[in-house]
Design a protein around this motif. Structure first.
Motif, PDB file in Angstrom:
ATOM      1  N   PRO A 273     -10.263 -71.332 -12.659  1.00  0.00           N
ATOM      2  CA  PRO A 273     -11.584 -71.283 -12.052  1.00  0.00           C
ATOM      3  C   PRO A 273     -12.387 -72.541 -12.371  1.00  0.00           C
ATOM      4  O   PRO A 273     -12.049 -73.278 -13.292  1.00  0.00           O
ATOM      5  CB  PRO A 273     -12.219 -70.042 -12.688  1.00  0.00           C
ATOM      6  CG  PRO A 273     -11.495 -69.840 -13.980  1.00  0.00           C
ATOM      7  CD  PRO A 273     -10.106 -70.367 -13.775  1.00  0.00           C
TER       8      PRO A 273
ATOM      9  N   GLN B  95     -16.919 -71.413  -4.638  1.00  0.00           N
ATOM     10  CA  GLN B  95     -17.537 -70.371  -5.443  1.00  0.00           C
ATOM     11  C   GLN B  95     -18.800 -70.878  -6.131  1.00  0.00           C
ATOM     12  O   GLN B  95     -19.006 -72.093  -6.285  1.00  0.00           O
ATOM     13  CB  GLN B  95     -16.520 -69.846  -6.461  1.00  0.00           C
ATOM     14  CG  GLN B  95     -15.355 -69.119  -5.799  1.00  0.00           C
ATOM     15  CD  GLN B  95     -14.119 -69.015  -6.658  1.00  0.00           C
ATOM     16  OE1 GLN B  95     -14.205 -68.965  -7.885  1.00  0.00           O
ATOM     17  NE2 GLN B  95     -12.949 -68.995  -6.035  1.00  0.00           N
TER      18      GLN B  95
ATOM     19  N   VAL C  10     -16.394 -62.401 -12.696  1.00  0.00           N
ATOM     20  CA  VAL C  10     -15.517 -62.045 -11.588  1.00  0.00           C
ATOM     21  C   VAL C  10     -16.212 -61.038 -10.677  1.00  0.00           C
ATOM     22  O   VAL C  10     -16.144 -61.125  -9.451  1.00  0.00           O
ATOM     23  CB  VAL C  10     -14.178 -61.481 -12.107  1.00  0.00           C
ATOM     24  CG1 VAL C  10     -13.271 -61.090 -10.952  1.00  0.00           C
ATOM     25  CG2 VAL C  10     -13.480 -62.503 -12.999  1.00  0.00           C
ATOM     26  N   ARG C  11     -16.926 -60.088 -11.270  1.00  0.00           N
ATOM     27  CA  ARG C  11     -17.618 -59.079 -10.476  1.00  0.00           C
ATOM     28  C   ARG C  11     -18.674 -59.714  -9.571  1.00  0.00           C
ATOM     29  O   ARG C  11     -18.786 -59.355  -8.400  1.00  0.00           O
ATOM     30  CB  ARG C  11     -18.267 -58.064 -11.415  1.00  0.00           C
ATOM     31  CG  ARG C  11     -19.040 -56.957 -10.727  1.00  0.00           C
ATOM     32  CD  ARG C  11     -18.151 -55.919 -10.079  1.00  0.00           C
ATOM     33  NE  ARG C  11     -17.478 -55.068 -11.033  1.00  0.00           N
ATOM     34  CZ  ARG C  11     -16.868 -53.932 -10.704  1.00  0.00           C
ATOM     35  NH1 ARG C  11     -16.857 -53.518  -9.439  1.00  0.00           N
ATOM     36  NH2 ARG C  11     -16.238 -53.209 -11.605  1.00  0.00           N
TER      37      ARG C  11
ATOM     38  N   THR D  79     -18.757 -62.849  -8.479  1.00  0.00           N
ATOM     39  CA  THR D  79     -18.114 -63.657  -7.451  1.00  0.00           C
ATOM     40  C   THR D  79     -17.513 -62.768  -6.366  1.00  0.00           C
ATOM     41  O   THR D  79     -17.550 -63.108  -5.179  1.00  0.00           O
ATOM     42  CB  THR D  79     -17.036 -64.561  -8.067  1.00  0.00           C
ATOM     43  OG1 THR D  79     -17.604 -65.308  -9.143  1.00  0.00           O
ATOM     44  CG2 THR D  79     -16.499 -65.547  -7.037  1.00  0.00           C
ATOM     45  N   ALA D  80     -16.970 -61.612  -6.751  1.00  0.00           N
ATOM     46  CA  ALA D  80     -16.489 -60.660  -5.753  1.00  0.00           C
ATOM     47  C   ALA D  80     -17.645 -60.176  -4.885  1.00  0.00           C
ATOM     48  O   ALA D  80     -17.491 -60.002  -3.659  1.00  0.00           O
ATOM     49  CB  ALA D  80     -15.801 -59.484  -6.440  1.00  0.00           C
TER      50      ALA D  80
ATOM     51  N   GLY E 263      -5.945 -65.402  -1.766  1.00  0.00           N
ATOM     52  CA  GLY E 263      -6.313 -66.095  -2.991  1.00  0.00           C
ATOM     53  C   GLY E 263      -5.168 -66.883  -3.580  1.00  0.00           C
ATOM     54  O   GLY E 263      -4.018 -66.436  -3.564  1.00  0.00           O
TER      55      GLY E 263
ATOM     56  N   GLY F 212      -7.753 -67.643  -7.911  1.00  0.00           N
ATOM     57  CA  GLY F 212      -8.269 -66.970  -6.722  1.00  0.00           C
ATOM     58  C   GLY F 212      -7.438 -65.770  -6.319  1.00  0.00           C
ATOM     59  O   GLY F 212      -7.943 -64.846  -5.659  1.00  0.00           O
TER      60      GLY F 212
ATOM     61  N   THR G 287      -6.136 -63.569  -8.468  1.00  0.00           N
ATOM     62  CA  THR G 287      -6.707 -62.497  -9.278  1.00  0.00           C
ATOM     63  C   THR G 287      -8.024 -62.032  -8.689  1.00  0.00           C
ATOM     64  O   THR G 287      -8.298 -60.829  -8.583  1.00  0.00           O
ATOM     65  CB  THR G 287      -6.912 -62.978 -10.726  1.00  0.00           C
ATOM     66  OG1 THR G 287      -5.646 -63.310 -11.304  1.00  0.00           O
ATOM     67  CG2 THR G 287      -7.580 -61.908 -11.580  1.00  0.00           C
ATOM     68  N   LEU G 288      -8.860 -62.983  -8.299  1.00  0.00           N
ATOM     69  CA  LEU G 288     -10.159 -62.654  -7.725  1.00  0.00           C
ATOM     70  C   LEU G 288     -10.005 -61.888  -6.410  1.00  0.00           C
ATOM     71  O   LEU G 288     -10.722 -60.913  -6.159  1.00  0.00           O
ATOM     72  CB  LEU G 288     -10.956 -63.943  -7.512  1.00  0.00           C
ATOM     73  CG  LEU G 288     -12.345 -63.833  -6.908  1.00  0.00           C
ATOM     74  CD1 LEU G 288     -13.213 -62.846  -7.676  1.00  0.00           C
ATOM     75  CD2 LEU G 288     -13.003 -65.217  -6.880  1.00  0.00           C
TER      76      LEU G 288
ATOM     77  N   TYR H  29     -11.325 -58.166  -5.774  1.00  0.00           N
ATOM     78  CA  TYR H  29     -12.223 -57.841  -4.664  1.00  0.00           C
ATOM     79  C   TYR H  29     -11.699 -56.634  -3.889  1.00  0.00           C
ATOM     80  O   TYR H  29     -12.449 -55.701  -3.583  1.00  0.00           O
ATOM     81  CB  TYR H  29     -12.380 -59.038  -3.721  1.00  0.00           C
ATOM     82  CG  TYR H  29     -13.132 -58.667  -2.458  1.00  0.00           C
ATOM     83  CD1 TYR H  29     -14.520 -58.615  -2.452  1.00  0.00           C
ATOM     84  CD2 TYR H  29     -12.450 -58.310  -1.293  1.00  0.00           C
ATOM     85  CE1 TYR H  29     -15.213 -58.229  -1.310  1.00  0.00           C
ATOM     86  CE2 TYR H  29     -13.135 -57.923  -0.156  1.00  0.00           C
ATOM     87  CZ  TYR H  29     -14.514 -57.878  -0.167  1.00  0.00           C
ATOM     88  OH  TYR H  29     -15.192 -57.483   0.966  1.00  0.00           O
TER      89      TYR H  29
ATOM     90  N   LEU I 294     -15.251 -67.358 -16.750  1.00  0.00           N
ATOM     91  CA  LEU I 294     -14.457 -66.485 -15.884  1.00  0.00           C
ATOM     92  C   LEU I 294     -13.146 -66.074 -16.558  1.00  0.00           C
ATOM     93  O   LEU I 294     -12.698 -64.927 -16.428  1.00  0.00           O
ATOM     94  CB  LEU I 294     -14.202 -67.166 -14.547  1.00  0.00           C
ATOM     95  CG  LEU I 294     -15.455 -67.271 -13.672  1.00  0.00           C
ATOM     96  CD1 LEU I 294     -15.218 -68.250 -12.522  1.00  0.00           C
ATOM     97  CD2 LEU I 294     -15.866 -65.918 -13.121  1.00  0.00           C
TER      98      LEU I 294
END
Length: 283
Positions: free
Chosen positions: A32, A56, A70-71, A73-74, A93, A97, A99-100, A104, A200
């Motif tokens: 990240p 992001q 992460v929350r 950004t989701a 991703g 990304g 993982t993100l 999400y 992150l």
């Protein structure tokens, strides 16, 4: 009109392609702390559907943000989805990304038409084999120089490029092209957000054991896992994550590293397009 999040952070975005019967795609970059550099991925898909890209919060061409999680950004992704007027999206991703994107889909399940998980780290201890493989691909002087540059807090522009090249060239399976590809990435005139990188990664590390696997197990949308056989991040860990998903396909791309579209562009394009077409039906 430029987009700003609900807490006032302006995000850089770019859209290509045309809306169709297939769901729209949102590309989620890695790091990240890096930025979107995925025009080639958009070009592989934007004759099929609309493709959105973004940097992001606090990263690349987007506005600064002290809040990094992460929350959050989701939530940004979901606010972008609403801003673009989509009921459901495919989240594609790469690296962090991936993982993100999976997170999400786990948190916003009814809004995810599918997940494409490219070059992620999976679950379990991925760091030990990854570090060993990186060390194997570097000479001792390169390792020493990377450590030396990594400790500098006032790197010159030239030193910054050298630092990035040394950090990134082991990601590539093709050793004859690894330095060239790393220099191309390193030359992008955008700063790495190291604070976002730390926050992150710490956020993910605070997740309880089994949390990501639990998110994967709860997904109803199809998940396509794509991993380069020559990626220093072991495919074993990604297969372990894939085993928890209800609907998934796994593609191990031969003779490819962390950026499989560079080393196997035609095969990767085929896999990507099939993945999108497989997300066309509601579940």
């Amino acid at each position: 009109m430029p987009f700003s999040t609900s807490d006032g952070v302006p995000l850089w975005t770019l859209t290509s392609g045309t809306a169709s019967s297939l769901p729209p795609v949102v590309i989620v970059h890695g790091g990240p702390g890096l930025w979107d550099d995925y025009a080639v991925l958009a070009e592989m898909l934007d004759d099929l559907t609309v493709v959105h890209r973004f940097d992001q919060r606090g990263c690349g061409r987007s506005g600064p943000s002290e809040l990094q999680s992460v929350r959050r950004t989701a939530q940004d992704i979901d606010e972008l989805r609403e801003y673009w007027g989509h009921e459901r999206i495919v989240v594609l991703g790469h690296s962090f990304g991936a993982t993100l994107a999976l997170a999400y889909a786990g948190w916003y399940g009814d809004r995810a038409a599918g997940v494409v998980y490219v070059g992620g780290v999976g679950i379990g201890d991925w760091r030990t084999p990854e570090r060993a493989e990186r060390a194997r691909r570097m000479t001792p002087p390169q390792v020493d120089r990377l450590d030396e540059l990594g400790e500098k807090r006032d790197r010159t522009p030239e030193q910054e490029i050298e630092f990035r090249v040394l950090a990134w060239f082991p990601d590539h399976a093709d050793r004859s092209m690894a330095m060239t590809w790393a220099r191309d990435s390193a030359a992008v005139d955008l700063p790495i957000n190291f604070a976002a990188n730390r926050e992150l990664l710490l956020d993910v590390n605070r997740w309880p054991e089994g949390y990501l696997a639990g998110l994967a197990a709860g997904l109803r949308a199809p998940v396509t896992f794509v991993h380069g056989a020559g990626d220093p991040r072991s495919a074993v860990n990604v297969r372990d994550l894939a085993a928890h998903t209800q609907r998934h396909t796994f593609h191990l791309v031969p003779d490819a590293g962390h950026f499989p579209w560079l080393e196997q562009p035609e095969l990767f394009r085929k896999v990507l397009r099939e993945a999108l077409q497989g997300c066309g039906n509601k579940f």
